[in-house]
Design an enzyme around this catalytic site. Sequence first.
Site, PDB file in Angstrom:
ATOM      1  N   HIS A 137       0.810  -1.227   0.000  1.00 20.38           N
ATOM      2  CA  HIS A 137       0.000   0.000   0.000  1.00 20.38           C
ATOM      3  C   HIS A 137       0.845   1.279   0.000  1.00 20.38           C
ATOM      4  O   HIS A 137       0.322   2.361  -0.253  1.00 20.38           O
ATOM      5  CB  HIS A 137      -0.938   0.039   1.207  1.00 20.38           C
ATOM      6  CG  HIS A 137      -1.950  -1.065   1.208  1.00 20.38           C
ATOM      7  ND1 HIS A 137      -2.848  -1.250   0.179  1.00 20.38           N
ATOM      8  CD2 HIS A 137      -2.187  -2.064   2.093  1.00 20.38           C
ATOM      9  CE1 HIS A 137      -3.600  -2.309   0.433  1.00 20.38           C
ATOM     10  NE2 HIS A 137      -3.215  -2.828   1.587  1.00 20.38           N
ATOM     11  N   ASP A 172      -2.509 -10.620  -2.463  1.00 20.65           N
ATOM     12  CA  ASP A 172      -3.103 -10.196  -1.190  1.00 20.65           C
ATOM     13  C   ASP A 172      -4.600  -9.894  -1.419  1.00 20.65           C
ATOM     14  O   ASP A 172      -4.994  -9.535  -2.541  1.00 20.65           O
ATOM     15  CB  ASP A 172      -2.368  -8.939  -0.703  1.00 20.65           C
ATOM     16  CG  ASP A 172      -2.767  -8.503   0.697  1.00 20.65           C
ATOM     17  OD1 ASP A 172      -2.050  -8.833   1.649  1.00 20.65           O
ATOM     18  OD2 ASP A 172      -3.816  -7.826   0.837  1.00 20.65           O
ATOM     19  N   HIS A 174      -6.153  -7.386  -0.552  1.00 22.98           N
ATOM     20  CA  HIS A 174      -6.323  -5.955  -0.847  1.00 22.98           C
ATOM     21  C   HIS A 174      -5.525  -5.539  -2.082  1.00 22.98           C
ATOM     22  O   HIS A 174      -4.441  -6.080  -2.329  1.00 22.98           O
ATOM     23  CB  HIS A 174      -5.853  -5.115   0.351  1.00 22.98           C
ATOM     24  CG  HIS A 174      -6.535  -5.460   1.634  1.00 22.98           C
ATOM     25  ND1 HIS A 174      -6.008  -6.371   2.538  1.00 22.98           N
ATOM     26  CD2 HIS A 174      -7.705  -5.038   2.156  1.00 22.98           C
ATOM     27  CE1 HIS A 174      -6.824  -6.478   3.580  1.00 22.98           C
ATOM     28  NE2 HIS A 174      -7.867  -5.687   3.377  1.00 22.98           N
ATOM     29  N   ASP A 261      -4.457 -13.075   3.494  1.00 20.27           N
ATOM     30  CA  ASP A 261      -5.743 -12.588   4.018  1.00 20.27           C
ATOM     31  C   ASP A 261      -6.917 -12.946   3.097  1.00 20.27           C
ATOM     32  O   ASP A 261      -8.052 -12.535   3.340  1.00 20.27           O
ATOM     33  CB  ASP A 261      -5.710 -11.074   4.323  1.00 20.27           C
ATOM     34  CG  ASP A 261      -4.962 -10.263   3.299  1.00 20.27           C
ATOM     35  OD1 ASP A 261      -4.562 -10.821   2.268  1.00 20.27           O
ATOM     36  OD2 ASP A 261      -4.775  -9.053   3.523  1.00 20.27           O
TER      37      ASP A 261
HETATM   38  C1  OKP Z   1      -3.044  -4.411   4.628  1.00 26.08           C
HETATM   39  B1  OKP Z   1      -2.623  -5.520   3.669  1.00 26.08           B
HETATM   40  C2  OKP Z   1     -10.705  -3.273   8.268  1.00 26.08           C
HETATM   41  C3  OKP Z   1     -10.271  -1.868   7.861  1.00 26.08           C
HETATM   42  C4  OKP Z   1      -9.145  -1.908   6.847  1.00 26.08           C
HETATM   43  C5  OKP Z   1      -6.753  -1.770   6.591  1.00 26.08           C
HETATM   44  C6  OKP Z   1      -6.382  -2.985   5.853  1.00 26.08           C
HETATM   45  C7  OKP Z   1      -4.924  -2.982   5.467  1.00 26.08           C
HETATM   46  C8  OKP Z   1      -4.512  -4.275   4.825  1.00 26.08           C
HETATM   47  N1  OKP Z   1     -12.010  -3.288   8.875  1.00 26.08           N
HETATM   48  N2  OKP Z   1      -7.877  -1.974   7.459  1.00 26.08           N
HETATM   49  O1  OKP Z   1      -3.021  -5.352   2.336  1.00 26.08           O
HETATM   50  O2  OKP Z   1      -2.946  -6.836   4.104  1.00 26.08           O
HETATM   51 ZN    ZN Z   2      -4.203  -7.354   2.631  1.00 22.89          ZN
END
Ligand code: OKP
Ligand code: ZN
Length: 318
Positions: A137, A172, A174, A261
């Site tokens: 990120h 990932d 995200h 994740d």
């Molecule tokens: C980091 B990586 C969750 C809110 C979101 C941020 C997620 C960051 C993910 N309810 N929190 O890409 O695993």
């Molecule tokens: Zn993630």
Amino acid sequence: MRVIHAPDHKKHRPPWEYINNEKFPHAEVPERIEEIVKELKANGLAELFVAPTKYPLKHILAVHHKNYVSFIKEKAGLNKTEKDAYYPSFYMMDTYTPIMKATYDAAVEAVNVVLTGADLLKKERVVYALSRPPGHHAENNVLGGYCYFNNAAVAAEYLSQKGKKVAILDIDFHHGNGTQRIFFDRSDVMYVSLHADPAVRFPYVSGFAHETGIEKGRGYNYNFPLPVSTTNMQYEKTLHKALAVIKEYKPDYFIVSCGFDTYEKDPIAAMKLTIPFYETIAQHIMSLQLPTLVVQEGGYYVPDLGKIAYSFTKGLLK
Ligand code: OKP
Ligand code: ZN
């Protein structure tokens, strides 16, 4: 195969994340990596482990603005104890990513972990870099999503020197907005990502299919947004498409931004992938027969992270 692991990340322990003004215990904990280490070693892989070597700061500065790098260093230095947290006022995209006393050193070390892995690709067909904090990120001058320095991007920039082409596959849950942004205008580093639909999931602002690159980078960025509750079967279909794109690009190096994740029990995500399926993913990745650097990103269900990583590793070793 080699596994790169280093101890400094353990001191970086963010206490809270603030979501819509509400305080939650932080998901990105040191036990994530230690659980993976424990399980890989318990399965007889201890001899694969190597410690990172140190690299000069110039590799980080090739990807991140110098003021941003010194901002993190300086704010980390303001914390008196390991529990103090600085929630930045700028260079930030969210309220999930505090700077702790140990953050700068941990983030630098995570980069050393991936660069050591990158150098080992000269003799290894696959290297697994246990980087933490994660990186995908982080943009040139923006931290967020638990990320400070973009480990995969620094490794890609490093490997792309001397006319080499690098493909990054981001699995990932995200979207890796940072990695996409850093290479958006370049054709020598391709970014391909499978992730939950950003219309409803973090990072919200990027990861849509129409984002395909700009200028020289046009056509070298591929997003595959997926339904939030994607299953093994749906995932595998899209993975095939993503790998076909990478195969056609004919990269010299392959970097996998590897988050766990997408796992069915992950507390902050919602896909439905199962433990044995990670071995399948890794096998598909290895089928491209490229020098492959696996870079750890997310994955937050700590009790099963070791089993997931071991399943994935079995696929890498096949
Ligand atoms: C980091 B990586 C969750 C809110 C979101 C941020 C997620 C960051 C993910 N309810 N929190 O890409 O695993
Ligand atoms: Zn993630």
